[in-house]
Design a protein around this motif. Structure first.
Motif, PDB file in Angstrom:
ATOM      1  N   THR A   1       0.843  -1.191   0.000  1.00  0.00           N
ATOM      2  CA  THR A   1       0.000   0.000   0.000  1.00  0.00           C
ATOM      3  C   THR A   1       0.880   1.243   0.000  1.00  0.00           C
ATOM      4  O   THR A   1       2.049   1.192   0.367  1.00  0.00           O
TER       5      THR A   1
ATOM      6  N   ALA B   1       1.028   4.891   1.698  1.00  0.00           N
ATOM      7  CA  ALA B   1       0.475   5.700   2.781  1.00  0.00           C
ATOM      8  C   ALA B   1       0.306   7.133   2.301  1.00  0.00           C
ATOM      9  O   ALA B   1       0.872   7.541   1.290  1.00  0.00           O
ATOM     10  N   ALA B   2      -0.453   7.889   3.056  1.00  0.00           N
ATOM     11  CA  ALA B   2      -0.625   9.307   2.731  1.00  0.00           C
ATOM     12  C   ALA B   2       0.738   9.979   2.711  1.00  0.00           C
ATOM     13  O   ALA B   2       1.637   9.621   3.473  1.00  0.00           O
ATOM     14  N   ARG B   3       0.866  10.937   1.848  1.00  0.00           N
ATOM     15  CA  ARG B   3       2.118  11.672   1.710  1.00  0.00           C
ATOM     16  C   ARG B   3       2.478  12.323   3.041  1.00  0.00           C
ATOM     17  O   ARG B   3       1.666  13.018   3.641  1.00  0.00           O
TER      18      ARG B   3
ATOM     19  N   THR C   1       7.056  10.141   0.769  1.00  0.00           N
ATOM     20  CA  THR C   1       5.836   9.349   0.822  1.00  0.00           C
ATOM     21  C   THR C   1       6.230   7.942   1.217  1.00  0.00           C
ATOM     22  O   THR C   1       7.293   7.460   0.836  1.00  0.00           O
ATOM     23  N   ASP C   2       5.398   7.265   1.987  1.00  0.00           N
ATOM     24  CA  ASP C   2       5.721   5.920   2.448  1.00  0.00           C
ATOM     25  C   ASP C   2       4.954   4.852   1.692  1.00  0.00           C
ATOM     26  O   ASP C   2       3.787   5.030   1.358  1.00  0.00           O
TER      27      ASP C   2
ATOM     28  N   LEU D   1       4.215   0.562   2.037  1.00  0.00           N
ATOM     29  CA  LEU D   1       4.244  -0.516   3.018  1.00  0.00           C
ATOM     30  C   LEU D   1       4.014  -1.839   2.315  1.00  0.00           C
ATOM     31  O   LEU D   1       3.286  -1.898   1.332  1.00  0.00           O
TER      32      LEU D   1
ATOM     33  N   VAL E   1       8.680  -0.988   5.620  1.00  0.00           N
ATOM     34  CA  VAL E   1       8.251   0.399   5.482  1.00  0.00           C
ATOM     35  C   VAL E   1       9.281   1.068   4.582  1.00  0.00           C
ATOM     36  O   VAL E   1      10.468   1.092   4.897  1.00  0.00           O
TER      37      VAL E   1
ATOM     38  N   ARG F   1      10.284   4.466   2.692  1.00  0.00           N
ATOM     39  CA  ARG F   1      10.065   5.905   2.531  1.00  0.00           C
ATOM     40  C   ARG F   1      10.734   6.349   1.249  1.00  0.00           C
ATOM     41  O   ARG F   1      11.936   6.191   1.069  1.00  0.00           O
TER      42      ARG F   1
ATOM     43  N   ARG G   1       5.432   2.419  13.871  1.00  0.00           N
ATOM     44  CA  ARG G   1       4.783   1.670  12.793  1.00  0.00           C
ATOM     45  C   ARG G   1       4.991   0.176  12.935  1.00  0.00           C
ATOM     46  O   ARG G   1       4.416  -0.593  12.210  1.00  0.00           O
TER      47      ARG G   1
END
Length: 133
Positions: A32, A34-36, A42-43, A45, A55, A57, A81
């Motif tokens: 997925t 993640a939100a910026r 931006t991450d 996953l 994770v 980045r 996280r």
């Protein structure tokens, strides 16, 4: 088209989508985006075959990436996280000091050369990933 020939701007969200595509084609599950986090990163996953949580980045500007950013990211992944593997990806070249800090905090770094290599070995026909082939 190679990664170096993309002509993308530093704040283009393309990078995290490209990395997520590489993860999916490499067998990661539950990938997925993640939100910026901010203008700089931006991450992404995902879970690998060994069930480790990654994770990733995607830092859009290697020049603004500092040792403190690397340390904070590593701590965030592990404490908040609950990630098992921390990875920082950038389209730029990474300074030697950042490599040392990342290694000392058990964080992987992927610079533009490593990203181009990953795309060249991971991208398969028809997967929609525009990497070096």
């Amino acid at each position: 088209m190679s990664i170096r020939e993309t002509g993308r701007s530093a704040d283009d969200p393309w990078l995290v989508h490209h990395v997520a595509g590489l993860m999916r084609s490499g067998g990661w599950q539950r990938v997925t985006i993640a939100a910026r986090m901010n203008r700089a990163s931006t991450d992404g996953l995902g879970v690998d075959a060994a069930r480790r949580r990654w994770v990733v980045r995607c830092h859009h500007d290697a020049v603004s990436l500092s040792p403190l950013d690397v340390r904070r990211f590593a701590e965030t992944v592990r404490h908040f996280r609950r990630g098992d593997v921390a990875v920082l990806v950038t389209m730029g070249l990474v300074a030697p000091q950042l490599w040392r800090v990342a290694r000392s905090h058990d964080t992987r770094l992927v610079d533009r050369d490593a990203l181009a290599w990953w795309a060249s070995v991971q991208a398969g026909p028809g997967d929609g990933i525009r990497g070096a082939r």
